[in-house]
Design a protein around this motif. Structure first.
Motif, short mmCIF file in Angstrom:
data_model
loop_
_atom_site.label_atom_id
_atom_site.label_comp_id
_atom_site.label_asym_id
_atom_site.label_seq_id
_atom_site.Cartn_x
_atom_site.Cartn_y
_atom_site.Cartn_z
N UNK A 150 0.81 -1.23 0.00
CA UNK A 150 0.00 0.00 0.00
C UNK A 150 0.84 1.27 0.00
N UNK A 151 2.00 1.24 0.67
CA UNK A 151 2.82 2.45 0.76
C UNK A 151 3.53 2.77 -0.55
N UNK A 152 3.60 1.78 -1.46
CA UNK A 152 4.18 2.04 -2.77
C UNK A 152 3.14 2.60 -3.72
N UNK A 153 1.90 2.16 -3.58
CA UNK A 153 0.83 2.64 -4.46
C UNK A 153 0.32 4.00 -4.01
N UNK A 154 0.50 4.35 -2.73
CA UNK A 154 -0.04 5.61 -2.21
C UNK A 154 0.47 6.84 -2.97
N UNK A 155 1.79 6.99 -3.26
CA UNK A 155 2.24 8.16 -4.03
C UNK A 155 1.59 8.26 -5.41
N UNK A 156 1.31 7.11 -6.02
CA UNK A 156 0.64 7.14 -7.34
C UNK A 156 -0.79 7.62 -7.20
N UNK A 157 -1.48 7.17 -6.15
CA UNK A 157 -2.84 7.64 -5.93
C UNK A 157 -2.87 9.12 -5.59
#
Length: 884
Positions: free
Chosen positions: A337-344
């Motif tokens: 989740x912490x890797x996808x968060x910047x993309x979101x």
């Protein structure tokens, strides 16, 4: 050439995009009429829009009409994308409101009208689909006057006596002109339109180009072109990314000129414009300069935000429309989740109505949206842009909280070498007013700089209520008093005190839970009205019959979003497809089932350690916690309601712990612990007491074997605390904080190379809104920047609690309260002074070791030979001498 920015708005399926196509075709901009159902509309440039047949993103087209250069902004009509439409309103000169002649004024039409009134935008109305059977122009005009405004005038009969009669009724000045002159001048009509006294109405069919040309000509004849100042000004209304991923800032120039390579700033940042693009449909033209009145997209700006003002332009407030549903984002297995968060966050930046949240306690991603259609679009965007297939849970509504009585909130933050006290007045506001922050504090009591800092801290965070942990709203929070210390108040102290003051006030106030409500319009066969009204009552809503014609009835009313979410399917079922339900966000109102929601959410305000309500006071050099209900007995500043001076004497109940020195030593921490946890032990149980800090922590380097040799060593350093504790770093930080941080990190890198332990340096990142927790490598150590509203203390406490049994943990800090907590948790402890001494000693030992190895005596070849080899060498040299 005159410049004009027009926005076109409508309820979904009213024919807005069709009217845009017709206007572009008749102006000569396009050579062929596109259609939504044919998926070839000029302004539906995204594949998602063509597939669904709706406008999702606002776009622009530029065309010329007479001596006017018109920028037409097409906005979404679906209620789920209302926030996208609302952002566009900020840059409009005039708006075109499209209404379906077959349906009349619909639910979302009323919302659009309200927004146009709030933003004070002049409006032209085009009543579309008049070619359909059953449309009645006179009936529609009556409906427009009743449901929108009496100023709606049919400009198709311009010049007639009836036309002037209706105009004269709109404003007193128009009445005087008509009575004196028998007519009203064109200039007076233009001014009345611009001042929103008159709303021109035109009828036609965009699909068949009927009445569109007359509408365009009437619009050009009845507008007043804006006059812009010479000083630079710009309004940012949208952020997008092109196909290459380049960030685009869409703005309207409201003054002066803008050139490529110009530096733009809002006071907090300054960046240069790399490129200026003028978009029309999917294509754009790159230009070197634009003038006021133009809409453009610029590259090179990475810190802009929608609603931001540049130059002389001021920023706009928070959007009126807001998301009402929240869903958990379910990621595929193995996706961090912490890797996808910047993309979101990129998507959130482009679509601010998408509120992306990371719930630390639940360890899950959440998103707040307007409706299910927007959720489906988000799912498609994440898949197409990032290649990640996500799903969502069933979702729930977004609750909010407010108060019903006035209270004073007090927050005090006074660990050792820190000091701040804040007094806030919390008052209930008008429904829908949101949060309002004000200052009403004398500079004789608290310096202006500290007052502004308190306002900043109030605005930088979403403050949670105490019933369910939902965001607070509809309140006025006023800074009424406070106190700083001339020596000990440092950055962050007022942040802690401000947060605690809000929380303490909320705990003391009478709070109520709010839930979102829909206003709805339900059209169905008249014989089913009874069934519908019974349903609405069961859904905790209210309604009334608006109109009926013997066959069809219209119900208008409101109901909670949570109960109305799936009612459309029921309407379709029991009316056999004849019923239509239109829902529009109305606002927040008291929850219809508060007790059930509170139990279901299970929020405990006392255990929300990220939002503490207790305050920190200091006695004999030691910080101690005071619960929210006793804070006002200890506060140092006069209370707002009591009017009595509050004593600043140190409270008696706290036993003396140690004498205050420059630093807190480990021995002093032990005395605190022994005066509390072990105070009641007899002499016989002395052996059970904890070891002193200095005995439990192995000094560097190893002086004796560790009891837990297998445990890996971790040193956690409170970065800012150490910087301000070391004089040389504190002086450097006054001039260059980044320089001080780097110097500290470099020192710790060298230290790690000697000690070979794991070093983690923790810095607060509370000022960065929406900031997620970051762990970054720096040479041979790691640097942690905490998430928004999380302090370094909280991170260290959490790390120590979760990993105490796995690692040998030492914490370096001189925060008195933090030292007590860490020591009580069983971790080893170093004060800032101890850490400094230890690093100095480690360097000295390393240098001594090096000097010992490279001792100054010279090394000869013979010294390294054995006796036998040396004798042989000597014999050989004597033999050579005899030969010579």
């Amino acid at each position: 050439m005159n410049k004009l920015v027009l926005g076109i708005l409508a309820h979904v399926d009213a024919g807005k995009t069709t009217l845009s196509e017709s206007m572009l075709y008749l102006s000569g901009k396009i050579g062929k009429l596109g259609r939504v159902d044919n998926k070839d509309a000029y302004l539906d440039t995204y594949e998602l829009e063509r597939a669904r047949g709706i406008t999702i993103f606002s776009k622009q087209a530029i065309f010329e009409l007479g001596d006017s250069r018109i920028t037409l902004l097409d906005t979404p009509g679906h209620v789920d994308f209302s926030a996208e439409m609302e952002r566009t309103l900020q840059v409009l000169d005039y708006a075109i409101l499209v209404i379906s002649g077959a349906d009349g004024v619909q639910g979302h039409t009323s919302t659009l009208w309200r927004l146009l009134d709030i933003y004070q935008i002049p409006v032209f109305l085009f009543i579309n689909k008049m070619d359909q059977p059953g449309t009645d122009q006179l009936k529609l005009m009556k409906e427009l006057k009743n449901m929108l405004n009496d100023g709606c005038i049919d400009f198709g009969q311009a010049g007639s006596e009836e036309f002037y009669d209706q105009l004269a009724m709109c404003e007193e000045e128009l009445m005087d002109a008509y009575l004196n002159n028998g007519r009203i001048s064109s200039q007076q009509i233009k001014e009345a339109i611009r001042e929103r006294k008159v709303f021109p109405c035109y009828f036609g069919s965009a699909l068949k180009l009927k009445g569109v040309e007359e509408f365009m000509q009437g619009l050009i004849n009845q507008v007043l072109y804006p006059v812009y100042p010479q000083s630079f000004g710009a309004k940012v209304f949208k952020i997008t990314r092109d196909e290459q991923g380049t960030r685009l800032t869409h703005l309207k120039l409201t003054g002066g000129k803008l050139k490529v390579r110009d530096a733009l700033s809002n006071g907090a940042w300054e960046e240069k414009v790399n490129q200026i693009r003028i978009y029309s449909g999917q294509k754009y033209e790159a230009v070197n300069e634009i003038e006021a009145g133009s809409i453009c997209a610029v590259t090179g700006l990475n810190q802009t935000r929608p609603g931001e003002g540049l130059g002389i332009e001021e920023a706009t407030g928070a959007p009126i429309l807001e998301p009402v549903l929240t869903y958990q984002i379910r990621l595929p297995e193995g996706c961090d989740p912490k890797l996808i968060l910047p993309k979101l966050r990129q998507l959130e930046e482009e679509e601010p109505e998408l509120h992306i949240l990371w719930e630390e306690e639940l360890q899950e991603l959440q998103v707040q949206v307007m409706g299910e259609v927007q959720l489906e679009i988000l799912q498609s965007l994440i898949l197409s842009r990032f290649g990640i297939p996500v799903t969502f849970d069933a979702g729930k509504v977004v609750y909010k909280e407010t108060i019903v009585n006035m209270v004073e909130g007090v927050g005090h933050f006074e660990p050792l070498r820190h000091y701040a006290e804040v007094h806030l007045l919390l008052e209930p506001g008008e429904p829908g007013s949101g949060l309002e922050f004000m200052l009403d504090c004398s500079e004789d009591v608290l310096a202006k700089s500290w007052q502004r800092q308190i306002l900043t801290h109030l605005e930088e965070k979403i403050h949670k209520g105490v019933l369910t942990g939902s965001a607070i709203t509809d309140m006025r929070i006023t800074v009424i008093s406070g106190r700083a210390h001339i020596k000990h108040t440092v950055g962050g102290d007022f942040r802690e005190a401000t947060y605690r003051a809000v929380r303490q006030g909320l705990m003391e106030a009478e709070s109520i839970l709010l839930e979102p409500y829909y206003s709805f319009r339900l059209e169905l066969p008249e014989k089913l009205v009874g069934r519908a009204m019974t349903d609405i009552e069961k859904l905790s809503g209210s309604c009334e019959i608006s109109q009926t014609d013997g066959e069809t009835a219209v119900l208008l009313g409101s109901a909670p979003v949570v109960t109305m979410r799936n009612y459309q399917k029921e309407v379709t079922a029991y009316t056999k497809g004849l019923g239509r339900l239109f829902c529009t966000f109305q606002g927040y109102a008291p929850c219809h089932n508060t007790a059930e929601v509170i139990v279901e959410l299970g929020y405990d305000a006392e255990r929300d350690f990220a939002n503490p309500s207790a305050s920190v006071f200091c006695s004999h050099g030691a910080g101690y916690l005071v619960p929210w209900y006793e804070v006002k007995k200890h506060m140092h500043v006069e209370g707002y309601f009591t009017g009595e001076a509050v004593t600043t004497e140190e409270p008696a109940p706290i036993p003396p712990a140690y004498t205050q020195e420059k630093w807190i030593s480990p021995e002093e921490v032990d005395r605190i612990l022994h005066s509390t946890y072990y105070a009641n032990q007899s002499r016989k149980s002395q052996w059970k007491r904890a070891k002193p800090v200095r005995d439990s922590y192995d000094r560097f380097p190893a002086q004796k074997s560790r009891q837990k040799e297998s445990l890996e060593e971790y040193l956690l350093v409170d970065g800012y605390n150490i910087i301000f504790a070391w004089p040389e770093l504190s002086e450097l930080a006054d001039e260059n904080m980044d320089g001080a941080k780097l110097k500290l990190l470099d020192e710790l890198c060298n230290y790690q190379g000697i000690r070979k332990c794991k070093v983690i340096v923790v810095f607060d990142a509370y000022r960065v809104q929406g900031h997620a927790e970051e762990v970054l490598p720096y040479h041979n150590i790691h640097v942690v920047y905490t998430r928004e509203a999380q302090t370094a203390d909280q991170y260290i406490e959490k790390f120590a609690h979760e990993n105490l049994g796995r690692y040998h943990i030492t914490v370096a800090t001189s925060d008195g309260l933090q030292q007590i907590i860490i020591r009580g948790a069983g971790c080893a402890l170093l004060s800032a002074r101890d850490l400094k001494e230890e690093m100095t000693l480690a360097k000295e030992r390393m240098q001594q070791e090096y000097q010992r190895k490279v001792k100054g005596d010279r090394s000869y070849l013979l010294d390294g030979m054995s006796a036998e080899v040396r004798q042989q060498m000597e014999a050989m040299m004597k033999e050579e001498d005899r030969t010579d």
